[in-house]
Design a protein around this motif. Structure first.
Motif, PDB file in Angstrom:
ATOM      1  N   GLU A  82       0.836  -1.206   0.000  1.00 50.79           N
ATOM      2  CA  GLU A  82       0.000   0.000   0.000  1.00 50.79           C
ATOM      3  C   GLU A  82       0.870   1.255   0.000  1.00 50.79           C
ATOM      4  N   LEU A  83       1.951   1.224   0.771  1.00 50.42           N
ATOM      5  CA  LEU A  83       2.854   2.371   0.808  1.00 50.42           C
ATOM      6  C   LEU A  83       3.555   2.554  -0.530  1.00 50.42           C
ATOM      7  N   ARG A  84       4.005   1.469  -1.129  1.00 53.32           N
ATOM      8  CA  ARG A  84       4.695   1.552  -2.414  1.00 53.32           C
ATOM      9  C   ARG A  84       3.788   2.139  -3.494  1.00 53.32           C
ATOM     10  N   GLN A  85       2.528   1.750  -3.467  1.00 50.31           N
ATOM     11  CA  GLN A  85       1.591   2.224  -4.490  1.00 50.31           C
ATOM     12  C   GLN A  85       1.185   3.675  -4.286  1.00 50.31           C
ATOM     13  N   SER A  86       1.426   4.202  -3.098  1.00 47.53           N
ATOM     14  CA  SER A  86       0.960   5.552  -2.772  1.00 47.53           C
ATOM     15  C   SER A  86       1.808   6.649  -3.389  1.00 47.53           C
ATOM     16  N   ILE A  87       2.982   6.313  -3.929  1.00 47.65           N
ATOM     17  CA  ILE A  87       3.933   7.332  -4.354  1.00 47.65           C
ATOM     18  C   ILE A  87       3.358   8.207  -5.464  1.00 47.65           C
ATOM     19  N   ILE A  88       2.414   7.679  -6.257  1.00 48.00           N
ATOM     20  CA  ILE A  88       1.823   8.443  -7.352  1.00 48.00           C
ATOM     21  C   ILE A  88       0.776   9.432  -6.843  1.00 48.00           C
ATOM     22  N   GLU A  89      -0.058   8.990  -5.919  1.00 43.91           N
ATOM     23  CA  GLU A  89      -1.197   9.798  -5.498  1.00 43.91           C
ATOM     24  C   GLU A  89      -1.046  10.402  -4.109  1.00 43.91           C
ATOM     25  N   GLY A  90       0.057  10.126  -3.434  1.00 41.88           N
ATOM     26  CA  GLY A  90       0.225  10.632  -2.085  1.00 41.88           C
ATOM     27  C   GLY A  90       0.443  12.145  -2.049  1.00 41.88           C
ATOM     28  N   ASP A  91      -0.466  12.862  -1.405  1.00 38.20           N
ATOM     29  CA  ASP A  91      -0.321  14.315  -1.253  1.00 38.20           C
ATOM     30  C   ASP A  91       0.302  14.676   0.095  1.00 38.20           C
ATOM     31  N   ASN A  92       0.057  13.838   1.089  1.00 43.01           N
ATOM     32  CA  ASN A  92       0.684  14.062   2.394  1.00 43.01           C
ATOM     33  C   ASN A  92       0.858  12.733   3.122  1.00 43.01           C
ATOM     34  N   TYR A  93       1.892  12.664   3.944  1.00 40.59           N
ATOM     35  CA  TYR A  93       2.238  11.439   4.672  1.00 40.59           C
ATOM     36  C   TYR A  93       2.316  11.747   6.166  1.00 40.59           C
ATOM     37  N   THR A  94       1.745  10.852   6.943  1.00 37.90           N
ATOM     38  CA  THR A  94       1.862  10.950   8.398  1.00 37.90           C
ATOM     39  C   THR A  94       2.943   9.989   8.850  1.00 37.90           C
ATOM     40  N   ILE A  95       3.939  10.514   9.562  1.00 35.50           N
ATOM     41  CA  ILE A  95       5.057   9.680   9.998  1.00 35.50           C
ATOM     42  C   ILE A  95       5.214   9.762  11.509  1.00 35.50           C
ATOM     43  N   VAL A  96       5.933   8.778  12.033  1.00 34.21           N
ATOM     44  CA  VAL A  96       6.339   8.814  13.440  1.00 34.21           C
ATOM     45  C   VAL A  96       7.858   8.827  13.462  1.00 34.21           C
ATOM     46  N   ARG A  97       8.421   9.858  14.084  1.00 35.13           N
ATOM     47  CA  ARG A  97       9.876  10.004  14.196  1.00 35.13           C
ATOM     48  C   ARG A  97      10.218  10.325  15.645  1.00 35.13           C
ATOM     49  N   ASP A  98      11.093   9.520  16.227  1.00 34.29           N
ATOM     50  CA  ASP A  98      11.483   9.695  17.636  1.00 34.29           C
ATOM     51  C   ASP A  98      10.259   9.730  18.547  1.00 34.29           C
ATOM     52  N   GLY A  99       9.279   8.882  18.222  1.00 32.90           N
ATOM     53  CA  GLY A  99       8.095   8.763  19.063  1.00 32.90           C
ATOM     54  C   GLY A  99       7.061   9.844  18.867  1.00 32.90           C
ATOM     55  N   LYS A 100       7.328  10.807  17.958  1.00 33.61           N
ATOM     56  CA  LYS A 100       6.399  11.903  17.745  1.00 33.61           C
ATOM     57  C   LYS A 100       5.787  11.823  16.350  1.00 33.61           C
ATOM     58  N   GLU A 101       4.473  12.060  16.284  1.00 34.15           N
ATOM     59  CA  GLU A 101       3.771  12.013  15.016  1.00 34.15           C
ATOM     60  C   GLU A 101       3.835  13.371  14.314  1.00 34.15           C
ATOM     61  N   GLN A 102       4.098  13.374  13.021  1.00 31.17           N
ATOM     62  CA  GLN A 102       4.113  14.609  12.254  1.00 31.17           C
ATOM     63  C   GLN A 102       3.670  14.332  10.824  1.00 31.17           C
ATOM     64  N   LYS A 103       3.301  15.420  10.113  1.00 29.90           N
ATOM     65  CA  LYS A 103       2.802  15.276   8.748  1.00 29.90           C
ATOM     66  C   LYS A 103       3.774  15.944   7.779  1.00 29.90           C
ATOM     67  N   ILE A 104       4.020  15.284   6.651  1.00 28.01           N
ATOM     68  CA  ILE A 104       4.881  15.822   5.598  1.00 28.01           C
ATOM     69  C   ILE A 104       4.041  16.036   4.348  1.00 28.01           C
ATOM     70  N   GLU A 105       3.998  17.275   3.873  1.00 24.54           N
ATOM     71  CA  GLU A 105       3.251  17.613   2.664  1.00 24.54           C
ATOM     72  C   GLU A 105       4.154  17.432   1.438  1.00 24.54           C
ATOM     73  N   MET A 106       3.635  16.797   0.413  1.00 23.05           N
ATOM     74  CA  MET A 106       4.383  16.607  -0.819  1.00 23.05           C
ATOM     75  C   MET A 106       4.210  17.818  -1.725  1.00 23.05           C
ATOM     76  N   PRO A 107       5.271  18.295  -2.384  1.00 20.48           N
ATOM     77  CA  PRO A 107       5.131  19.414  -3.313  1.00 20.48           C
ATOM     78  C   PRO A 107       4.239  19.020  -4.486  1.00 20.48           C
ATOM     79  N   GLU A 108       3.517  19.992  -5.034  1.00 25.92           N
ATOM     80  CA  GLU A 108       2.586  19.704  -6.116  1.00 25.92           C
ATOM     81  C   GLU A 108       3.284  19.093  -7.321  1.00 25.92           C
ATOM     82  N   ASP A 109       4.530  19.535  -7.568  1.00 26.44           N
ATOM     83  CA  ASP A 109       5.257  19.026  -8.742  1.00 26.44           C
ATOM     84  C   ASP A 109       6.215  17.895  -8.376  1.00 26.44           C
TER      85      ASP A 109
END
Length: 448
Positions: free
Chosen positions: A173-200
């Motif tokens: 599911e993660l591998r397939q998301s690379i085309i349509e993923g606009d934002n990703y929620t990650i956990v780093r050092d125990g903290k949750e954060q969101k990464i926005e993908m650039p439009e281009d």
């Protein structure tokens, strides 16, 4: 040999899809007593590799593997047979049939493409089940070496838990998301954060060298596949499947950590802890001037799962369950491909830079023969062919459908002259798209 295997899969898949697509037009045409003059696999420009007339239809194989066609009497198509169209309509001709029959004939090809893909997914689910990596089971997050992803904000070790707000359950599911993923929620050092993908993002990704296109990779140990013939460690007792665990008693659990670990140890001899089966021992290995051991890494997901790096999910389905699973996968793949097309036709995403032609399709086939891979790829290509043919472009099935729907709704049939002009515009547009896609392939091959 690798080329022969890839080209064999490519041509077999392409031929199967073309024949079945055209059969989707042929069968309803015959059912409605419409004359089919030609049924061709590939295009017979100037000459054919094979042809035989059976009844009123010439069946053949052309020499130009860019598609195939059925020539239906009384239909304005790519043949632009103006002489036939200038004669009075005949009862057996396409133009003499009711609009609803012509619509069914035109939709037959894409219908077969979609049915084929759905059936393949159902049979695959029943025959092979599903094997995937549980995304919740990863011990060290993901390995992220792609420079673009790093610049966006990802780091090796990130645990990616959601895409566009939807929870990620499996690695595929993660591998397939690379085309349509606009934002990703990650956990780093125990903290949750969101990464926005650039439009281009897709445009930037397409501009990167091919060997830098890695995405979110599983973090795995350094397993020995083979020792290079030119390696300083050629004579050392290392076997395929050995796991390198530590260097100078410092644990190095992941392959991605070896580069930084070995660079300060150039031209030195190090003690490497090796696991072979249930045994653990130490081997003295030499680090070359480039900070490398000269050992090719290997991959064995089952072995890595047994070592505790992640959990593999194996699912088997009954015949009844496989129908539902296959239908769901078909629906998701169609929706995903429509989404991809939306990004391609949106210039601001830059996704058009990644559009490929026949070489791009050829490249997705594996270098070793695998029937599961072959059928999965054939199902995807069948969906791609079906969706593309539905685009409302004159010269494509979707263009014919568009004009037929107009006729059914308005009660007015577009003139033959209008349809001929539209067909020519559509034909030149398709040629431009084919040249663009295959030009992209050539550009990437020469400059990336």
């Amino acid at each position: 040999m690798e080329f022969l295997i890839k080209i064999s899969q490519f041509l077999l898949s392409l031929s199967l899809l073309i024949v079945l697509h055209e059969l989707g037009h042929f069968i309803p045409a015959k059912l409605f007593k419409t004359r089919v003059e030609k049924f061709y696999l590939f295009f017979d420009v100037k000459f054919s590799l094979f042809k035989k007339k059976i009844g009123e239809t010439v069946y053949g194989i052309g020499w130009l593997p860019l598609g195939g066609y059925v020539k239906i009497a009384g239909m304005i198509d790519e043949s632009m047979d103006k002489e036939q169209m200038a004669l009075p309509p005949q009862p057996w001709e396409f133009r003499s049939k009711p609009a609803w029959q012509r619509l069914i004939i035109m939709l037959g090809g894409v219908t077969v493409n979609f049915i084929l893909a759905a059936v393949i997914y159902m049979v695959m689910a029943f025959a092979y089940g599903d094997t995937d990596v549980d995304a919740h089971s990863l011990k060290g997050g993901y390995w992220i070496e792609n420079k673009l992803l790093q610049d966006i904000g990802f780091k090796t070790g990130d645990d990616i838990i959601a895409v566009n707000g939807t929870k990620i359950n499996t690695y595929s599911e993660l591998r397939q998301s690379i085309i349509e993923g606009d934002n990703y929620t990650i956990v780093r050092d125990g903290k949750e954060q969101k990464i926005e993908m650039p439009e281009d993002f897709l445009g930037q990704l397409s501009s990167m060298p091919k060997d830098e296109h890695g995405f979110f990779e599983l973090r795995i140990p350094f397993m020995v596949a083979a020792v290079s013939d030119s390696s300083l460690n050629k004579g050392v007792d290392l076997k395929e499947g050995d796991i390198l665990k530590a260097i100078n008693n410092k644990p190095v659990p992941y392959f991605d950590l070896y580069k930084d670990t070995l660079l300060p140890l150039k031209n030195q001899t190090v003690d490497v802890t090796v696991q072979r089966g249930d045994d653990t021992f130490v081997r003295a290995l030499q680090v070359d001037e480039n900070g490398k051991l000269g050992i090719y890494p290997g991959t064995n997901l089952k072995r890595f799962a047994d070592l505790g790096y992640f959990t593999i999910i194996n699912k088997e389905y009954t015949f009844g369950e496989s129908i539902g699973v296959g239908a769901t996968k078909f629906k998701d793949q169609v929706a995903s491909y429509w989404g991809q097309l939306g990004k391609i036709f949106n210039p601001s995403t830059g996704a058009y830079k990644g559009v490929g032609g026949f070489k791009a399709i050829f490249d997705i086939f594996p270098a070793t023969w695998s029937w599961p891979d072959f059928w999965q790829l054939t199902a995807f290509l069948s969906i791609m062919l079906g969706v593309l043919n539905l685009l409302p472009i004159p010269a494509l099935d979707g263009g014919h459908v568009m004009f037929l729907l107009y006729e059914i709704i308005s009660g007015r049939k577009p003139s033959d002259k209008f349809l001929e002009n539209a067909q020519m515009v559509g034909f030149f547009l398709l040629i431009a798209l084919v040249l663009f896609a295959n030009g992209n392939d050539i550009f990437k091959a020469l400059f990336k």
